[in-house]
Design a protein around this motif. Structure first.
Motif, mmCIF file in Angstrom:
data_model
loop_
_atom_site.group_PDB
_atom_site.id
_atom_site.type_symbol
_atom_site.label_atom_id
_atom_site.label_comp_id
_atom_site.label_asym_id
_atom_site.label_seq_id
_atom_site.Cartn_x
_atom_site.Cartn_y
_atom_site.Cartn_z
ATOM 1 N N ARG A 216 -16.706 -65.608 35.357
ATOM 2 C CA ARG A 216 -18.401 -65.354 35.248
ATOM 3 C C ARG A 216 -18.983 -65.617 33.899
ATOM 4 O O ARG A 216 -18.016 -65.571 32.936
ATOM 5 N N ILE A 217 -20.066 -65.791 33.921
ATOM 6 C CA ILE A 217 -20.871 -66.398 32.775
ATOM 7 C C ILE A 217 -21.979 -65.342 32.271
ATOM 8 O O ILE A 217 -22.772 -64.995 33.264
ATOM 9 N N THR A 218 -21.960 -64.847 31.264
ATOM 10 C CA THR A 218 -23.167 -64.022 30.578
ATOM 11 C C THR A 218 -23.808 -64.679 29.728
ATOM 12 O O THR A 218 -23.076 -65.121 28.572
ATOM 13 N N LEU A 219 -25.146 -64.970 29.611
ATOM 14 C CA LEU A 219 -25.888 -65.548 28.746
ATOM 15 C C LEU A 219 -26.931 -64.730 28.074
ATOM 16 O O LEU A 219 -27.576 -63.917 28.499
ATOM 17 N N THR A 220 -26.814 -64.428 26.506
ATOM 18 C CA THR A 220 -27.815 -63.857 25.902
ATOM 19 C C THR A 220 -28.047 -64.317 24.544
ATOM 20 O O THR A 220 -27.245 -65.362 23.985
ATOM 21 N N PHE A 221 -28.752 -63.818 23.732
ATOM 22 C CA PHE A 221 -28.792 -64.239 22.480
ATOM 23 C C PHE A 221 -29.739 -63.229 21.639
ATOM 24 O O PHE A 221 -30.214 -62.128 22.024
ATOM 25 N N THR A 222 -29.544 -63.352 20.272
ATOM 26 C CA THR A 222 -30.302 -62.565 19.340
ATOM 27 C C THR A 222 -30.706 -63.350 18.148
ATOM 28 O O THR A 222 -29.916 -64.065 17.554
ATOM 29 N N LEU A 280 -18.993 -73.844 28.969
ATOM 30 C CA LEU A 280 -18.993 -72.438 29.566
ATOM 31 C C LEU A 280 -18.173 -72.621 31.001
ATOM 32 O O LEU A 280 -17.603 -71.543 31.308
ATOM 33 N N ILE A 281 -18.590 -73.670 31.690
ATOM 34 C CA ILE A 281 -17.849 -73.656 32.988
ATOM 35 C C ILE A 281 -16.405 -73.800 32.888
ATOM 36 O O ILE A 281 -15.542 -73.149 33.748
ATOM 37 N N LEU A 282 -15.974 -74.831 32.200
ATOM 38 C CA LEU A 282 -14.649 -75.076 31.953
ATOM 39 C C LEU A 282 -13.865 -73.531 31.511
ATOM 40 O O LEU A 282 -12.689 -73.385 31.912
ATOM 41 N N GLU A 283 -14.463 -72.796 30.514
ATOM 42 C CA GLU A 283 -13.899 -71.632 30.383
ATOM 43 C C GLU A 283 -13.719 -70.417 31.473
ATOM 44 O O GLU A 283 -12.838 -69.725 31.552
ATOM 45 N N HIS A 289 -14.171 -64.080 31.736
ATOM 46 C CA HIS A 289 -15.537 -63.728 31.591
ATOM 47 C C HIS A 289 -15.950 -64.346 30.305
ATOM 48 O O HIS A 289 -15.462 -63.889 29.463
ATOM 49 N N VAL A 290 -16.962 -65.192 30.356
ATOM 50 C CA VAL A 290 -17.297 -65.781 29.238
ATOM 51 C C VAL A 290 -18.812 -65.323 28.996
ATOM 52 O O VAL A 290 -19.702 -65.356 29.657
ATOM 53 N N VAL A 291 -18.914 -64.952 27.412
ATOM 54 C CA VAL A 291 -20.437 -64.622 27.083
ATOM 55 C C VAL A 291 -20.708 -65.746 26.241
ATOM 56 O O VAL A 291 -19.917 -66.169 25.111
ATOM 57 N N ARG A 307 -24.831 -72.062 37.568
ATOM 58 C CA ARG A 307 -24.846 -71.547 38.830
ATOM 59 C C ARG A 307 -24.378 -72.775 39.972
ATOM 60 O O ARG A 307 -23.900 -72.135 40.870
ATOM 61 N N ARG A 308 -24.634 -73.938 39.324
ATOM 62 C CA ARG A 308 -24.436 -75.026 40.574
ATOM 63 C C ARG A 308 -22.979 -75.145 40.419
ATOM 64 O O ARG A 308 -22.385 -75.629 41.709
ATOM 65 N N ALA A 309 -22.325 -74.727 39.768
ATOM 66 C CA ALA A 309 -20.729 -74.791 39.743
ATOM 67 C C ALA A 309 -20.026 -73.534 40.321
ATOM 68 O O ALA A 309 -19.034 -73.517 40.575
ATOM 69 N N GLY A 310 -21.265 -72.759 41.036
ATOM 70 C CA GLY A 310 -20.753 -71.643 41.909
ATOM 71 C C GLY A 310 -20.292 -70.551 41.145
ATOM 72 O O GLY A 310 -19.463 -69.536 41.939
ATOM 73 N N LEU A 311 -20.421 -70.234 39.696
ATOM 74 C CA LEU A 311 -20.192 -68.977 39.057
ATOM 75 C C LEU A 311 -21.276 -67.875 39.240
ATOM 76 O O LEU A 311 -22.419 -68.550 39.328
ATOM 77 N N THR A 312 -20.759 -66.837 38.949
ATOM 78 C CA THR A 312 -21.840 -65.788 38.719
ATOM 79 C C THR A 312 -22.279 -65.916 37.577
ATOM 80 O O THR A 312 -21.590 -65.805 36.441
ATOM 81 N N VAL A 313 -23.503 -65.900 37.240
ATOM 82 C CA VAL A 313 -24.313 -65.827 35.957
ATOM 83 C C VAL A 313 -25.314 -64.772 35.600
ATOM 84 O O VAL A 313 -25.995 -64.506 36.500
ATOM 85 N N ASP A 314 -25.038 -63.977 34.518
ATOM 86 C CA ASP A 314 -25.918 -62.914 34.233
ATOM 87 C C ASP A 314 -26.700 -63.358 32.981
ATOM 88 O O ASP A 314 -26.075 -63.905 32.046
ATOM 89 N N ILE A 315 -27.872 -62.977 32.849
ATOM 90 C CA ILE A 315 -28.919 -63.241 31.874
ATOM 91 C C ILE A 315 -29.218 -61.884 31.257
ATOM 92 O O ILE A 315 -29.846 -60.957 32.012
ATOM 93 N N ILE A 316 -28.937 -61.742 29.972
ATOM 94 C CA ILE A 316 -29.609 -60.599 29.251
ATOM 95 C C ILE A 316 -30.506 -60.973 28.090
ATOM 96 O O ILE A 316 -30.215 -61.668 27.244
#
Length: 331
Positions: A216-222, A280-283, A289-291, A307-316
């Motif tokens: 799964r991939i989580t995307l966030t920023f600060t 991100l997809i490779l990892e 779980h990749v952030v 998401r096109r790679a079929g992975l769950t993606v969360d955006i924070i």
């Protein structure tokens, strides 16, 4: 950090105390929770200390403390409650090459004893470098309220089951197993009076039969170098991530929130080849779980590519630099 926290193996330690009054008694009550061999030097002692000696829990001697008396000792406590006597103990400890602590005197001590939450084998040590003892006690009270005594039972059972749990692959599968144990299965077993070994075995069987975890991939920023300005959701994601891919501008203080075992990948220029979404997809394709933690708003279309790679993606949602600056000014 002035005082570096370590955990000393007290099963193999010899500890020496000088003093027979209240200060020595307080230290003995703590040290007697361990299996250390304890020798106490004092001309006279309180009745409670005498009782410890008569029960064979400590060795009490009226002989004066000398460097030779410290042979094989790992720690010395100066607890005479007299400045001259404690200073003499310190000099003897220095001559013998043994670490010393002067009770209630931070500056005169080579080590200090922190406040502790005892749920052995889980032990939490709390220190404030002597700056705020009341804060240490407040933290201790808070932790004791949130770590019931049953935590000790669950931890002992987990310790005895570690070899069996190694049947699970290292990393996320094993972490998920232990997370289930401490958060749900373990407390449920205690509540139902189920033998903890049986509950662990049943939980392991369920995890071994489960399919391999999906990445799964989580995307966030600060936009801030202040970790306190990260959302709680982002902090939790960093704590659970197997891999943290981050812009080079992310501050070390923010990266400290990641697990010690997590792999950190710094990107000087996130848009360079390979494209960020491919990295991100490779990892994540191997079940991690990749952030991704950016230093600015997330690149347009990044989530869709993943998401096109079929992975769950969360955006924070993150905090732009302009807002972060205003929050710091008004804090």
């Amino acid at each position: 950090m002035r005082h570096f926290p370590i955990f000393l193996d007290m099963d193999r330690a010899r500890v020496v105390l000088s003093g027979g009054g209240e200060a020595a008694l307080a230290k003995l009550r703590l040290l007697l929770k361990t299996r250390a061999r304890i020798t106490l030097h004092a001309a006279s002692v309180r009745p409670e200390i005498r009782a410890f000696a008569e029960a064979g829990r400590i060795t009490w001697t009226t002989a004066p403390l000398t460097p030779s008396a410290l042979a094989g000792a790992q720690l010395v406590y100066a607890a005479d409650e007299d400045a001259l006597a404690d200073a003499a103990t310190v000099e003897i400890a220095k001559a013998a090459g043994v670490l010393w602590n002067v009770v209630d005197d931070l500056e005169a001590s080579a080590f200090i004893t922190p406040a502790m939450v005892d749920r052995a084998p889980l032990t939490v040590a709390i220190g404030t470098e002597g700056a705020a003892p009341m804060l240490a006690r407040a933290v201790k009270r808070h932790l004791e309220e949130h770590l019931p005594q049953s935590t000790a039972e669950l931890t002992r059972a987990a310790r005895d089951f570690r070899a069996e749990a190694e049947a699970l692959p290292h990393g996320l599968p094993r972490r998920s197993f232990w997370s289930d144990w401490f958060e749900t299965a373990g407390p449920a077993a205690l509540e139902g009076n189920q033998p903890l070994e049986d509950a662990l075995a049943a939980l392991l069987a369920r995890h071994l039969a489960a399919e391999a975890p999906e990445g799964r991939i989580t995307l966030t920023f600060t936009g801030s170098d202040d970790p306190d300005l990260l959302t709680m959701k982002a902090r939790r994601a960093l704590d659970r991530a197997d891999v943290v891919i981050h812009d080079a501008a992310i501050s070390p203080a923010v990266l400290e929130l990641a697990r010690r075992e997590a792999r950190l990948v710094s990107l000087a220029r996130p848009t360079e080849v390979p494209p960020l979404h491919q990295l991100l997809i490779l990892e994540a394709d191997v079940g991690a779980h990749v952030v991704y933690l950016g230093a600015g708003p997330l690149p347009r279309g990044l989530a869709d590519h993943c998401r096109r790679a079929g992975l769950t993606v969360d955006i924070i949602p993150g905090l732009p630099a302009s807002d972060a600056g205003q929050l710091k000014e008004t804090a």
